[in-house]
Design a protein around this motif. Structure first.
Motif, PDB file in Angstrom:
ATOM      1  N   ALA A 294       0.869  -1.231   0.012  1.00 44.83           N
ATOM      2  CA  ALA A 294      -0.006   0.050   0.085  1.00 44.83           C
ATOM      3  C   ALA A 294       0.874   1.082   0.012  1.00 44.83           C
ATOM      4  N   ASN A 295       1.713   1.486  -1.062  1.00 40.83           N
ATOM      5  CA  ASN A 295       2.666   2.548  -1.108  1.00 40.83           C
ATOM      6  C   ASN A 295       2.557   3.279  -2.639  1.00 40.83           C
ATOM      7  N   ALA A 296       1.666   3.990  -2.978  1.00 43.84           N
ATOM      8  CA  ALA A 296       1.533   4.620  -4.203  1.00 43.84           C
ATOM      9  C   ALA A 296       1.169   6.118  -3.907  1.00 43.84           C
ATOM     10  N   SER A 297       1.204   6.993  -4.765  1.00 38.17           N
ATOM     11  CA  SER A 297       1.002   8.442  -4.662  1.00 38.17           C
ATOM     12  C   SER A 297      -0.387   8.794  -4.093  1.00 38.17           C
ATOM     13  N   ASP A 298      -1.073   7.873  -4.145  1.00 44.05           N
ATOM     14  CA  ASP A 298      -2.610   8.191  -3.951  1.00 44.05           C
ATOM     15  C   ASP A 298      -3.138   7.147  -2.852  1.00 44.05           C
ATOM     16  N   PHE A 299      -2.221   6.257  -2.567  1.00 43.57           N
ATOM     17  CA  PHE A 299      -2.728   5.118  -1.356  1.00 43.57           C
ATOM     18  C   PHE A 299      -1.533   4.869  -0.596  1.00 43.57           C
ATOM     19  N   SER A 300      -1.778   4.723   0.760  1.00 41.49           N
ATOM     20  CA  SER A 300      -0.916   4.386   1.841  1.00 41.49           C
ATOM     21  C   SER A 300      -1.588   3.358   2.591  1.00 41.49           C
ATOM     22  N   GLY A 301      -0.806   2.567   3.481  1.00 39.99           N
ATOM     23  CA  GLY A 301      -1.586   1.604   4.508  1.00 39.99           C
ATOM     24  C   GLY A 301      -0.386   1.181   5.610  1.00 39.99           C
ATOM     25  N   TYR A 302      -1.161   1.000   6.841  1.00 38.90           N
ATOM     26  CA  TYR A 302      -0.151   0.853   7.829  1.00 38.90           C
ATOM     27  C   TYR A 302      -0.716  -0.327   8.874  1.00 38.90           C
ATOM     28  N   ALA A 303       0.143  -1.118   9.197  1.00 40.23           N
ATOM     29  CA  ALA A 303      -0.170  -2.199  10.258  1.00 40.23           C
ATOM     30  C   ALA A 303       0.104  -1.691  11.693  1.00 40.23           C
ATOM     31  N   ILE A 304      -0.878  -2.113  12.561  1.00 41.11           N
ATOM     32  CA  ILE A 304      -0.424  -1.686  14.008  1.00 41.11           C
ATOM     33  C   ILE A 304      -0.513  -3.103  14.919  1.00 41.11           C
ATOM     34  N   PHE A 305       0.369  -3.188  15.525  1.00 38.29           N
ATOM     35  CA  PHE A 305       0.640  -4.581  16.237  1.00 38.29           C
ATOM     36  C   PHE A 305       0.476  -4.118  17.860  1.00 38.29           C
ATOM     37  N   ASP A 306       0.253  -5.118  18.700  1.00 36.67           N
ATOM     38  CA  ASP A 306       0.198  -4.847  20.019  1.00 36.67           C
ATOM     39  C   ASP A 306       1.418  -5.351  20.602  1.00 36.67           C
ATOM     40  N   ASN A 307       1.586  -5.401  21.799  1.00 38.04           N
ATOM     41  CA  ASN A 307       2.793  -5.571  22.654  1.00 38.04           C
ATOM     42  C   ASN A 307       3.402  -7.041  22.210  1.00 38.04           C
ATOM     43  N   GLU A 308       2.433  -8.030  21.877  1.00 33.83           N
ATOM     44  CA  GLU A 308       3.024  -9.198  21.602  1.00 33.83           C
ATOM     45  C   GLU A 308       3.057  -9.661  19.905  1.00 33.83           C
ATOM     46  N   SER A 309       3.126  -8.516  19.335  1.00 29.66           N
ATOM     47  CA  SER A 309       3.311  -8.586  18.017  1.00 29.66           C
ATOM     48  C   SER A 309       2.159  -9.066  16.946  1.00 29.66           C
ATOM     49  N   SER A 310       0.957  -9.170  17.552  1.00 32.36           N
ATOM     50  CA  SER A 310       0.059  -9.501  16.915  1.00 32.36           C
ATOM     51  C   SER A 310      -0.777  -8.387  16.353  1.00 32.36           C
ATOM     52  N   LEU A 311      -1.205  -8.722  15.325  1.00 30.95           N
ATOM     53  CA  LEU A 311      -1.805  -7.591  14.438  1.00 30.95           C
ATOM     54  C   LEU A 311      -3.064  -7.331  14.979  1.00 30.95           C
ATOM     55  N   ALA A 312      -3.369  -5.836  15.178  1.00 31.42           N
ATOM     56  CA  ALA A 312      -4.553  -5.284  15.887  1.00 31.42           C
ATOM     57  C   ALA A 312      -5.494  -4.425  15.133  1.00 31.42           C
ATOM     58  N   LYS A 313      -4.910  -3.633  14.285  1.00 26.78           N
ATOM     59  CA  LYS A 313      -5.490  -2.526  13.442  1.00 26.78           C
ATOM     60  C   LYS A 313      -4.894  -2.289  12.273  1.00 26.78           C
ATOM     61  N   LEU A 314      -5.495  -1.850  11.244  1.00 22.70           N
ATOM     62  CA  LEU A 314      -4.999  -1.394  10.088  1.00 22.70           C
ATOM     63  C   LEU A 314      -5.561  -0.135   9.753  1.00 22.70           C
ATOM     64  N   VAL A 315      -4.848   0.858   8.861  1.00 20.74           N
ATOM     65  CA  VAL A 315      -5.156   1.895   8.503  1.00 20.74           C
ATOM     66  C   VAL A 315      -4.756   2.081   7.050  1.00 20.74           C
ATOM     67  N   PHE A 316      -5.994   2.413   6.056  1.00 20.11           N
ATOM     68  CA  PHE A 316      -5.780   2.688   4.851  1.00 20.11           C
ATOM     69  C   PHE A 316      -6.315   4.159   4.547  1.00 20.11           C
ATOM     70  N   ILE A 317      -5.409   4.738   3.606  1.00 17.27           N
ATOM     71  CA  ILE A 317      -5.392   6.196   3.178  1.00 17.27           C
ATOM     72  C   ILE A 317      -5.580   6.406   1.594  1.00 17.27           C
ATOM     73  N   ASP A 318      -6.760   6.724   1.063  1.00 12.03           N
ATOM     74  CA  ASP A 318      -6.771   7.123  -0.297  1.00 12.03           C
ATOM     75  C   ASP A 318      -6.666   8.712  -0.210  1.00 12.03           C
ATOM     76  N   LEU A 319      -5.516   9.045  -0.813  1.00 10.63           N
ATOM     77  CA  LEU A 319      -4.925  10.359  -1.036  1.00 10.63           C
ATOM     78  C   LEU A 319      -5.292  11.150  -2.331  1.00 10.63           C
ATOM     79  N   GLY A 320      -6.012  10.253  -3.093  1.00 12.84           N
ATOM     80  CA  GLY A 320      -6.338  10.941  -4.243  1.00 12.84           C
ATOM     81  C   GLY A 320      -7.446  12.133  -4.404  1.00 12.84           C
ATOM     82  N   VAL A 321      -7.023  13.298  -5.216  1.00 10.61           N
ATOM     83  CA  VAL A 321      -7.829  14.378  -4.914  1.00 10.61           C
ATOM     84  C   VAL A 321      -9.057  14.307  -5.690  1.00 10.61           C
TER      85      VAL A 321
END
Length: 541
Positions: free
Chosen positions: A401-428
């Motif tokens: 998720a790494n483009a001019s108009d698109f990004s994404g992030y994974a968020i993990f807890d203290n035990e390295s388990s996936l807890a959250k995802l964030v996606f952003i559409d930056l297209g105008v």
């Protein structure tokens, strides 16, 4: 706050007429960085503190952030007027800005200028205060008086001191000779901090603040944003000996991706250029070696002052929903690179300020006090960092998720388990709705409209979550990139007069499909937070 949540249960969040599908595998965390709950702070010009305290608006807004995120936003009181601030015991009033509070050449203060800060901002707010490093006469007595007064009034609320603001501009301003460099700065830094640490007021204090060092303005790899030739960066200053992890909590750099400070950069101003993930990454990636140098010195790197456009912003860019999406991406990209905190600069009459405390006349218009679209990036990110426990999150950027108009992030807890995802559409995407906000210049209201139907994509995230697991989805949404109003977080807006949250929160729910696949539709110019719920769906199996 469950009483204002209204849930929308969805078994599948795929929208059949999505314009595109983005498949995003979620890899195991590879050297994730800390995602602090207080990652989003504010930097307030010293001359603007009193006007903010004259209105309850900022207090109310930051109270919401503290309640949602679980910690208050840190506040830096610093900026250009920090090195124009003079302590005056004989002053008849708490402060005096000359010639006025919008064109400040000198700010006179006395001890009770610091009164009311702890009461105004949410309980537990940590303050960073910038001492005047410009005035070195009299053995730094002015800075010493400031430090003594701040500690005496704020007590354990003042956590950090800075020495000077953007000290790499001192030659240009005529405050230091041409030989001013990291070695001279380091010598003066140790001299002043040594005086503070050996003073009776510091030694007798029950709470002893430490320091944020560097405070450099010019990006190391952007030549046309460098006002003078110098060696001021974190690598060079640590080589010069400014290393003491017991005293130096953080090193600070400043960054503004666009500027109105001169005609050349003013001509390049563009919301499209601001709202571009590749530009965000290029601007921030120049600090990767700086962050490594700070970490090697036993401290951390922060963006100590930043915003969309330097020299007070540009209405029509800084105060739009596009700027809110930019700020969201900017903060998360920073965190994923190890820059753990970002302070957005505020002036009480600045075009980039997320909220303005008092009405004022500006460029022939009467602007109201109010809340601007860019504040909603903070409201959304407060939900992103919210946690039921004190353990810090970890974050990593998603390569898929790494483009001019698109990004994404994974968020993990203290035990390295996936807890959250964030996606952003930056297209105008420019809309006819929400173009006006009475706290912004009407002359900058957009006249641009994007043709056709607003595009959307389907995000297909391949997670390690078990099929049947419930997920919850929140959205940072607005009428369009050019919108100055009508912005909300899943239906929750803000009353611009009172700062109260308005509207029920419409939280979507979905179910993890086979092979851990989570689908979510994402409009152009929108961000989503997808978070795993602890309980399994009753529809499982």
């Amino acid at each position: 706050m469950l009483h204002w949540l209204s849930f929308l249960l969805l078994s599948n969040l795929v929208v059949a007429f999505a314009a595109s599908i983005s498949t995003v595998p979620i890899p195991l965390p590879n050297s994730p960085r800390v995602l602090r709950r207080d990652l989003y702070g504010y930097s307030i010009e010293p001359s603007s503190v009193a006007p903010y305290l004259q209105s309850r608006l900022a207090s109310k807004l930051l109270g919401h952030i503290s309640e949602i995120a679980g910690v208050p936003a840190p506040i830096r009181v610093g900026g250009n007027t920090a090195d124009q601030t003079l302590f005056d015991r004989t002053l008849r009033v708490p402060f005096e800005a000359l010639p006025n509070d919008t064109t400040v050449e000198v700010l006179h203060i006395r001890k009770d200028w610091f009164q009311g800060w702890k009461e105004y901002f949410p309980r537990g707010t940590n303050f960073l205060y910038t001492l005047n490093l410009r005035n070195e006469t009299g053995s730094w007595m002015n800075a010493m008086e400031e430090a003594k007064a701040a500690m005496g009034v704020l007590g354990d609320s003042v956590s950090l001191f800075e020495l000077g603001n953007e000290i790499d501009h001192y030659i240009q301003k005529g405050w230091r000779d041409a030989g001013w460099d990291t070695k001279q700065y380091t010598k003066q830094w140790y001299r002043l901090t040594g005086q503070i640490l050996s003073s009776e007021f510091y030694k007798n204090a029950t709470h002893k603040p430490v320091f944020q060092a560097a405070v450099f303005a010019d990006p190391p790899m952007v030549p046309d944003q460098q006002t003078e030739r110098d060696d001021f960066d974190i690598i060079n200053v640590t080589r010069a000996g400014l290393v003491n992890p017991k005293m130096i909590d953080t090193y600070a750099v400043h960054l503004y991706p666009q500027s109105t400070c001169d005609a050349v950069r003013r001509a390049r101003l563009s919301l499209n250029l601001l709202s571009d993930h590749h530009v965000v990454w290029r601007n921030l990636s120049q600090y990767i070696p700086q962050e490594a140098a700070a970490r090697a010195a036993g401290s951390r790197l922060v963006l100590g002052e930043t915003n969309s456009v330097s020299c007070s912003g540009r209405s029509g860019i800084s105060d739009t929903f596009g700027a809110a999406l930019w700020a969201t991406d900017y903060v998360l990209t920073s965190a994923s690179m190890g820059i753990e905190r970002v302070y957005f600069h505020l002036g009480h009459q600045s075009e980039y300020s997320a909220f303005t405390p008092l009405p004022y006349d500006y460029q022939g218009e009467r602007l109201t006090a109010g809340v601007r679209a860019n504040f909603f990036s903070h409201l959304f990110l407060a939900h992103v960092v919210a946690s039921r426990n004190a353990d810090p999150w970890k974050i990593t950027a998603l390569p898929a998720a790494n483009a001019s108009d698109f990004s994404g992030y994974a968020i993990f807890d203290n035990e390295s388990s996936l807890a959250k995802l964030v996606f952003i559409d930056l297209g105008v995407w420019n809309s006819t709705s929400g173009r006006h906000n009475p706290s912004t210049l009407s002359s900058t209201d957009s006249t641009s409209t994007s043709p056709g139907t607003r595009p959307r994509r389907t995000v297909k995230a391949q997670t390690p979550w078990n099929p049947g697991t419930l997920v919850e989805i929140l959205r940072l949404q607005g009428p369009g990139s050019n919108a100055k109003s009508g912005v909300n977080v899943s239906g929750v807006g803000v009353d611009p007069a009172t700062g109260q949250l308005v509207g029920p929160m419409k939280v979507e729910r979905g179910i993890v499909n086979e092979a851990g696949i989570v689908h979510c539709n994402l409009l152009q110019a929108e961000a989503v937070l997808i978070q795993k719920l602890s309980r399994r769906s009753r529809f499982t199996g």
